[in-house]
Design a protein around this motif. Structure first.
Motif, PDB file in Angstrom:
ATOM      1  N   ALA A   1       1.257  -1.195   0.060  1.00  0.00           N
ATOM      2  CA  ALA A   1       0.064  -0.104   0.434  1.00  0.00           C
ATOM      3  C   ALA A   1       0.705   1.889   0.062  1.00  0.00           C
ATOM      4  CB  ALA A   1      -1.615   0.193   1.099  1.00  0.00           C
ATOM      5  N   VAL A   2       1.753   1.034   0.626  1.00  0.00           N
ATOM      6  CA  VAL A   2       2.944   2.292   1.143  1.00  0.00           C
ATOM      7  C   VAL A   2       3.683   2.072  -0.127  1.00  0.00           C
ATOM      8  CG1 VAL A   2       4.424   3.505   2.224  1.00  0.00           C
ATOM      9  CG2 VAL A   2       2.384   2.460   3.466  1.00  0.00           C
ATOM     10  N   GLU A   3       4.451   1.162  -0.970  1.00  0.00           N
ATOM     11  CA  GLU A   3       5.169   1.438  -1.898  1.00  0.00           C
ATOM     12  C   GLU A   3       4.424   1.363  -3.458  1.00  0.00           C
ATOM     13  OE1 GLU A   3       4.603  -1.758  -0.291  1.00  0.00           O
ATOM     14  OE2 GLU A   3       6.332  -1.542   1.098  1.00  0.00           O
ATOM     15  N   SER A   4       2.623   2.237  -2.901  1.00  0.00           N
ATOM     16  CA  SER A   4       2.258   2.137  -4.515  1.00  0.00           C
ATOM     17  C   SER A   4       1.510   3.843  -4.739  1.00  0.00           C
ATOM     18  CB  SER A   4       1.098   1.963  -4.487  1.00  0.00           C
ATOM     19  OG  SER A   4      -0.099   1.356  -3.508  1.00  0.00           O
ATOM     20  N   ILE A   5       1.909   5.126  -3.321  1.00  0.00           N
ATOM     21  CA  ILE A   5       1.668   5.772  -3.142  1.00  0.00           C
ATOM     22  C   ILE A   5       3.052   6.465  -4.488  1.00  0.00           C
ATOM     23  CG2 ILE A   5       2.158   8.162  -1.779  1.00  0.00           C
ATOM     24  CD1 ILE A   5       1.229   6.547   0.501  1.00  0.00           C
ATOM     25  N   PRO A   6       3.762   6.491  -4.287  1.00  0.00           N
ATOM     26  CA  PRO A   6       4.894   7.013  -5.665  1.00  0.00           C
ATOM     27  C   PRO A   6       3.925   6.942  -6.640  1.00  0.00           C
ATOM     28  CG  PRO A   6       6.153   6.721  -3.923  1.00  0.00           C
ATOM     29  CD  PRO A   6       4.684   5.843  -3.921  1.00  0.00           C
ATOM     30  N   TRP A   7       3.517   5.817  -6.682  1.00  0.00           N
ATOM     31  CA  TRP A   7       2.712   5.447  -8.428  1.00  0.00           C
ATOM     32  C   TRP A   7       1.685   6.093  -8.844  1.00  0.00           C
ATOM     33  CZ3 TRP A   7      -1.505   2.905 -10.640  1.00  0.00           C
ATOM     34  CH2 TRP A   7      -1.593   2.164 -12.319  1.00  0.00           C
ATOM     35  N   ILE A   8       0.904   6.276  -7.695  1.00  0.00           N
ATOM     36  CA  ILE A   8      -0.346   7.036  -7.922  1.00  0.00           C
ATOM     37  C   ILE A   8       0.107   8.453  -8.144  1.00  0.00           C
ATOM     38  CG2 ILE A   8      -2.541   7.409  -6.623  1.00  0.00           C
ATOM     39  CD1 ILE A   8      -2.391   4.853  -5.023  1.00  0.00           C
ATOM     40  N   TYR A   9       1.122   8.872  -7.436  1.00  0.00           N
ATOM     41  CA  TYR A   9       0.259  10.539  -7.617  1.00  0.00           C
ATOM     42  C   TYR A   9       1.157  10.537  -8.650  1.00  0.00           C
ATOM     43  CZ  TYR A   9       2.946  14.544  -7.072  1.00  0.00           C
ATOM     44  OH  TYR A   9       3.496  16.335  -7.131  1.00  0.00           O
ATOM     45  N   CYS A  10       2.242  10.020  -9.076  1.00  0.00           N
ATOM     46  CA  CYS A  10       2.618  10.311 -10.476  1.00  0.00           C
ATOM     47  C   CYS A  10       1.715  10.112 -11.624  1.00  0.00           C
ATOM     48  CB  CYS A  10       4.113   9.833 -10.452  1.00  0.00           C
ATOM     49  SG  CYS A  10       5.791   9.811  -9.909  1.00  0.00           S
ATOM     50  N   SER A  11       0.515   9.087 -11.830  1.00  0.00           N
ATOM     51  CA  SER A  11      -0.290   8.503 -12.745  1.00  0.00           C
ATOM     52  C   SER A  11      -1.013  10.086 -12.949  1.00  0.00           C
ATOM     53  CB  SER A  11      -1.020   7.093 -12.465  1.00  0.00           C
ATOM     54  OG  SER A  11      -1.334   7.226 -11.470  1.00  0.00           O
ATOM     55  N   LYS A  12      -1.626  10.318 -11.436  1.00  0.00           N
ATOM     56  CA  LYS A  12      -2.398  11.523 -11.466  1.00  0.00           C
ATOM     57  C   LYS A  12      -2.230  12.507 -12.044  1.00  0.00           C
ATOM     58  CE  LYS A  12      -5.835   9.382  -9.340  1.00  0.00           C
ATOM     59  NZ  LYS A  12      -7.239   9.281 -10.291  1.00  0.00           N
ATOM     60  N   LEU A  13      -0.544  13.510 -11.386  1.00  0.00           N
ATOM     61  CA  LEU A  13       0.516  14.035 -11.649  1.00  0.00           C
ATOM     62  C   LEU A  13       0.097  14.217 -13.349  1.00  0.00           C
ATOM     63  CD1 LEU A  13       1.443  17.160 -11.558  1.00  0.00           C
ATOM     64  CD2 LEU A  13       3.625  14.937 -11.138  1.00  0.00           C
ATOM     65  N   ALA A  14      -0.129  13.064 -14.550  1.00  0.00           N
ATOM     66  CA  ALA A  14       0.655  12.745 -15.991  1.00  0.00           C
ATOM     67  C   ALA A  14      -1.097  12.913 -16.445  1.00  0.00           C
ATOM     68  CB  ALA A  14       0.986  11.488 -16.112  1.00  0.00           C
ATOM     69  N   ASN A  15      -2.264  12.872 -15.690  1.00  0.00           N
ATOM     70  CA  ASN A  15      -2.621  12.676 -15.718  1.00  0.00           C
ATOM     71  C   ASN A  15      -3.251  14.554 -16.285  1.00  0.00           C
ATOM     72  OD1 ASN A  15      -3.172  10.069 -17.437  1.00  0.00           O
ATOM     73  ND2 ASN A  15      -4.835   9.490 -15.194  1.00  0.00           N
ATOM     74  N   VAL A  16      -3.404  15.039 -15.265  1.00  0.00           N
ATOM     75  CA  VAL A  16      -3.878  16.118 -14.702  1.00  0.00           C
ATOM     76  C   VAL A  16      -3.380  17.424 -14.701  1.00  0.00           C
ATOM     77  CG1 VAL A  16      -6.532  15.787 -14.965  1.00  0.00           C
ATOM     78  CG2 VAL A  16      -5.645  15.974 -12.931  1.00  0.00           C
ATOM     79  N   PRO A  17      -2.064  17.771 -15.298  1.00  0.00           N
ATOM     80  CA  PRO A  17      -0.716  18.433 -14.870  1.00  0.00           C
ATOM     81  C   PRO A  17      -0.953  20.160 -14.431  1.00  0.00           C
ATOM     82  CG  PRO A  17      -0.410  17.679 -16.954  1.00  0.00           C
ATOM     83  CD  PRO A  17      -1.345  17.150 -16.955  1.00  0.00           C
ATOM     84  N   TRP A  18      -1.422  20.836 -15.211  1.00  0.00           N
ATOM     85  CA  TRP A  18      -2.411  21.711 -15.168  1.00  0.00           C
ATOM     86  C   TRP A  18      -2.865  22.044 -13.544  1.00  0.00           C
ATOM     87  CZ3 TRP A  18      -7.451  22.419 -14.252  1.00  0.00           C
ATOM     88  CH2 TRP A  18      -7.981  21.657 -14.869  1.00  0.00           C
ATOM     89  N   ALA A  19      -3.935  21.545 -13.524  1.00  0.00           N
ATOM     90  CA  ALA A  19      -3.937  21.229 -11.999  1.00  0.00           C
ATOM     91  C   ALA A  19      -3.316  21.182 -10.836  1.00  0.00           C
ATOM     92  CB  ALA A  19      -5.513  19.920 -11.570  1.00  0.00           C
ATOM     93  N   TRP A  20      -2.386  19.692 -10.399  1.00  0.00           N
ATOM     94  CA  TRP A  20      -1.440  20.304  -9.903  1.00  0.00           C
ATOM     95  C   TRP A  20      -0.813  21.434  -9.638  1.00  0.00           C
ATOM     96  CZ3 TRP A  20      -1.326  16.486  -6.132  1.00  0.00           C
ATOM     97  CH2 TRP A  20      -2.457  15.693  -6.321  1.00  0.00           C
ATOM     98  N   PHE A  21      -0.055  21.745 -10.900  1.00  0.00           N
ATOM     99  CA  PHE A  21       0.459  23.080 -11.003  1.00  0.00           C
ATOM    100  C   PHE A  21      -0.561  24.159 -10.178  1.00  0.00           C
ATOM    101  CE2 PHE A  21       1.131  26.684 -13.244  1.00  0.00           C
ATOM    102  CZ  PHE A  21       2.927  27.364 -12.901  1.00  0.00           C
TER     103      PHE A  21
END
Length: 188
Positions: A1-21
């Motif tokens: 569960a903890v090991e998948s957090i970076p992967w989830i974060y990167c995939s969400k960032l890749a989908n909507v980069p303007w929202a994260w910015f």
């Protein structure tokens, strides 16, 4: 569960980069606004504070300026109003290190000697009375005090020799000795 957090974060960032910015930009603006609101902003308008610096070079400069203020004035029978007076002040800043380093002092001395050798300078200097001409030839400069010419080949009866502060000597006085001399002339 903890090991998948970076992967989830990167995939969400890749989908909507303007929202994260936008989210990060708002966070930075909020942090800055809180910081500005937290402390009272004060602007110091005293220019003297900007001219004073705490350090060895500033101390040497203050001693030099104090020595200039206590310089002896040549007196004669003419009125001050009848004299033509010009004043030129040149301020120097070292490229590297201290302005009191030998290389910087040598550059200052060479520059001022070249300036005094110019025909316009000589013409302007010749307009002053002979007893006041020392103010422009050789002038009042740190280079003249660091490289004084020795007038006597041997020590006098009291163990002293005379110096002419014209900046033409081959060997220089140590800077602390020069500054001590300037300080003594001002009565310090």
């Amino acid at each position: 569960a903890v090991e998948s957090i970076p992967w989830i974060y990167c995939s969400k960032l890749a989908n909507v980069p303007w929202a994260w910015f936008s989210l990060f930009a708002y966070a930075i603006v909020i942090i800055l606004a809180v910081n500005v609101a937290w402390r009272k902003v004060e602007i110091n308008t005293d220019l003297e504070v900007f001219q004073r610096v705490d350090g060895t070079a500033a101390m040497h400069h203050e001693v030099y300026l104090a020595a200039l203020m206590h310089a002896r004035v040549a007196k004669n029978a003419s009125s001050v109003n009848e004299r033509k007076t010009f004043r030129l002040e040149i301020l120097y800043e070292a490229k590297d290190g201290s302005i009191l380093h030998e290389t910087a002092l040598r550059d200052i001395r060479n520059f001022e000697q070249n300036l005094r050798n110019m025909p316009g300078w000589r013409r302007l200097c010749s307009q002053s009375p002979a007893e006041l001409r020392f103010r422009c030839e050789p002038g009042d400069s740190i280079g003249n005090y660091v490289w004084p010419r020795r007038l006597d080949l041997f020590l006098g009866k009291q163990g002293f020799f005379r110096l002419r502060f014209d900046g033409t000597a081959r060997e220089r006085l140590p800077v602390p000795v020069t500054l001590a001399f300037l300080g003594e002339q001002g009565g310090y």
